[in-house]
Design a protein around this motif. Structure first.
Motif, PDB file in Angstrom:
ATOM      1  N   VAL A  94      11.133 -38.203  -6.952  1.00  0.00           N
ATOM      2  CA  VAL A  94      10.398 -39.426  -6.902  1.00  0.00           C
ATOM      3  C   VAL A  94       9.070 -39.509  -7.670  1.00  0.00           C
ATOM      4  O   VAL A  94       8.305 -38.262  -7.825  1.00  0.00           O
ATOM      5  CB  VAL A  94      10.009 -39.551  -5.475  1.00  0.00           C
ATOM      6  N   CYS A  95       8.943 -40.252  -8.782  1.00  0.00           N
ATOM      7  CA  CYS A  95       7.861 -40.414  -9.407  1.00  0.00           C
ATOM      8  C   CYS A  95       6.983 -41.796  -9.317  1.00  0.00           C
ATOM      9  O   CYS A  95       7.702 -42.706  -9.044  1.00  0.00           O
ATOM     10  CB  CYS A  95       8.008 -39.962 -11.108  1.00  0.00           C
ATOM     11  N   GLN A  96       5.736 -41.510  -9.688  1.00  0.00           N
ATOM     12  CA  GLN A  96       5.059 -42.809  -9.881  1.00  0.00           C
ATOM     13  C   GLN A  96       4.881 -43.263 -11.309  1.00  0.00           C
ATOM     14  O   GLN A  96       4.741 -42.466 -12.048  1.00  0.00           O
ATOM     15  CB  GLN A  96       3.522 -42.579  -9.402  1.00  0.00           C
ATOM     16  N   ALA A 127      15.124 -49.706  -1.840  1.00  0.00           N
ATOM     17  CA  ALA A 127      15.114 -48.125  -1.937  1.00  0.00           C
ATOM     18  C   ALA A 127      14.806 -47.789  -0.455  1.00  0.00           C
ATOM     19  O   ALA A 127      15.397 -47.087   0.542  1.00  0.00           O
ATOM     20  CB  ALA A 127      14.454 -47.346  -2.481  1.00  0.00           C
ATOM     21  N   ARG A 128      13.981 -48.604   0.440  1.00  0.00           N
ATOM     22  CA  ARG A 128      13.476 -48.043   1.796  1.00  0.00           C
ATOM     23  C   ARG A 128      14.783 -48.214   2.674  1.00  0.00           C
ATOM     24  O   ARG A 128      14.807 -47.199   3.402  1.00  0.00           O
ATOM     25  CB  ARG A 128      12.510 -48.880   2.126  1.00  0.00           C
ATOM     26  N   PRO A 129      15.410 -49.285   2.842  1.00  0.00           N
ATOM     27  CA  PRO A 129      16.726 -49.265   3.962  1.00  0.00           C
ATOM     28  C   PRO A 129      17.737 -48.115   3.542  1.00  0.00           C
ATOM     29  O   PRO A 129      18.260 -47.471   4.540  1.00  0.00           O
ATOM     30  CB  PRO A 129      17.414 -50.775   3.645  1.00  0.00           C
ATOM     31  N   VAL A 130      17.964 -47.924   2.375  1.00  0.00           N
ATOM     32  CA  VAL A 130      18.717 -46.616   2.035  1.00  0.00           C
ATOM     33  C   VAL A 130      18.298 -45.304   2.264  1.00  0.00           C
ATOM     34  O   VAL A 130      19.170 -44.772   3.070  1.00  0.00           O
ATOM     35  CB  VAL A 130      19.189 -46.887   0.335  1.00  0.00           C
ATOM     36  N   LEU A 131      17.077 -45.230   2.264  1.00  0.00           N
ATOM     37  CA  LEU A 131      16.654 -43.933   2.523  1.00  0.00           C
ATOM     38  C   LEU A 131      16.243 -43.631   4.044  1.00  0.00           C
ATOM     39  O   LEU A 131      16.432 -42.627   4.606  1.00  0.00           O
ATOM     40  CB  LEU A 131      15.141 -43.746   1.755  1.00  0.00           C
ATOM     41  N   ALA A 132      15.970 -44.824   4.737  1.00  0.00           N
ATOM     42  CA  ALA A 132      15.902 -44.815   6.171  1.00  0.00           C
ATOM     43  C   ALA A 132      17.095 -44.176   6.838  1.00  0.00           C
ATOM     44  O   ALA A 132      16.978 -43.531   7.906  1.00  0.00           O
ATOM     45  CB  ALA A 132      15.384 -46.117   6.661  1.00  0.00           C
ATOM     46  N   GLN A 133      18.278 -44.430   6.177  1.00  0.00           N
ATOM     47  CA  GLN A 133      19.543 -43.953   6.857  1.00  0.00           C
ATOM     48  C   GLN A 133      20.240 -42.764   6.157  1.00  0.00           C
ATOM     49  O   GLN A 133      21.340 -42.641   6.547  1.00  0.00           O
ATOM     50  CB  GLN A 133      20.518 -45.344   6.602  1.00  0.00           C
ATOM     51  N   PHE A 143       7.163 -44.101  -1.189  1.00  0.00           N
ATOM     52  CA  PHE A 143       7.517 -45.390  -1.828  1.00  0.00           C
ATOM     53  C   PHE A 143       6.523 -46.478  -1.277  1.00  0.00           C
ATOM     54  O   PHE A 143       6.723 -47.057  -0.598  1.00  0.00           O
ATOM     55  CB  PHE A 143       8.780 -45.892  -1.432  1.00  0.00           C
ATOM     56  N   VAL A 144       5.219 -46.253  -2.248  1.00  0.00           N
ATOM     57  CA  VAL A 144       4.121 -47.326  -1.868  1.00  0.00           C
ATOM     58  C   VAL A 144       3.971 -48.005  -2.994  1.00  0.00           C
ATOM     59  O   VAL A 144       3.960 -49.204  -3.092  1.00  0.00           O
ATOM     60  CB  VAL A 144       2.872 -46.296  -1.356  1.00  0.00           C
TER      61      VAL A 144
END
Length: 252
Positions: A94-96, A127-133, A143-144
């Motif tokens: 993960v990169c900014q 990305a957030r829903p995928v990573l949460a599961q 992921f901000v």
């Protein structure tokens, strides 16, 4: 008039001097406020619309059910693609991402693709829903802002850091290498490790050295005992041959 008729400058036909008309006095202003006639006020008050009062006050009515937002089909497709990418990748970094020119982005993609590392631009909402599961849920705090993913089917931390060293607009935040969550310092430490083949060779050499030493220690005692027995046999043969008397001349 002499100057206009025949003097130094010739009179131009159709020319008139510039005249400016000035109006003096008061102007008519029709925008002053004027009170409405009393009969008109009564007519407007009588014809004003009054909405009917509800039979029950609004606070006594049941609350309306919240509307369920319909899922976007395009977002569903993006999530499916991201899930397939994460499932097939052993390294996910993960990169900014900061603003870059299109030529610089194309160059970055080219140098990373040499080492089989691919750049994925994903939205945080996708990305957030995928990573949460998934097993990468510990990467959610990263992921901000605007982020990109560097994925590879093989752990290529050393090559990735070498390429990102020349791109200050892309900042490494963290990664998951072989199901292990690592910070930036952890990725740098993992990049300094020897390759997997060399590590396997060193492990096999270290494991084979101990059995060989044990085998040599176990064989040293029997070998020394055998050498001592052979030396003892030689000594017995030498003393036995010297003690036998020499045969006489008449004996055959």
């Amino acid at each position: 008039m002499a100057a206009l008729s025949g003097g130094g400058t010739r009179w131009r036909r159709g020319w008139l001097p510039a005249l400016q008309l000035l109006r003096h006095g008061s102007k008519a202003v029709t925008r002053h406020w004027k009170a409405m006639h009393f009969q008109r006020q009564k007519l407007l008050a009588l014809t004003e619309y009054l909405p009917p009062r509800p039979a029950l006050p609004p606070r006594c009515l049941p609350r309306p059910a919240p509307r369920q937002q319909q899922e976007d089909g395009y977002a569903r497709v993006l999530r499916a693609q991201l899930e397939a990418t994460l499932r097939a990748s052993r390294m996910v970094a993960v990169c900014q991402y900061n603003a870059m020119a299109d030529e610089d982005v194309a160059t970055l993609r080219h140098f990373l693709r040499r080492h089989d590392i691919h750049v994925k631009f994903v939205l945080n909402e996708v990305a957030r829903p995928v990573l949460a599961q998934s097993k990468l849920r510990n990467l959610l705090p990263l992921f901000v802002c605007r982020n990109i993913l560097l994925v590879s089917p093989e752990p290529r931390a050393r090559e990735m850091l070498r390429v990102l060293k020349g791109v200050p607009q892309v900042i490494l935040l963290g990664a998951c290498i072989d199901d292990t969550i690592l910070s930036r310092q952890g990725v740098e430490s993992a990049a300094r490790l020897p390759p997997l083949e060399a590590s396997r060779g060193q492990t096999v050499a270290a494991l084979s050295a101990l059995p060989s030493q044990t085998c040599s220690l176990l064989q040293r005692g029997p070998a020394r005992l055998a050498a001592l027995l052979e030396q003892h046999v030689r000594q017995l043969r030498g003393t036995g041959g010297a003690a036998e008397p020499a045969p006489g001349p008449g004996k055959q």
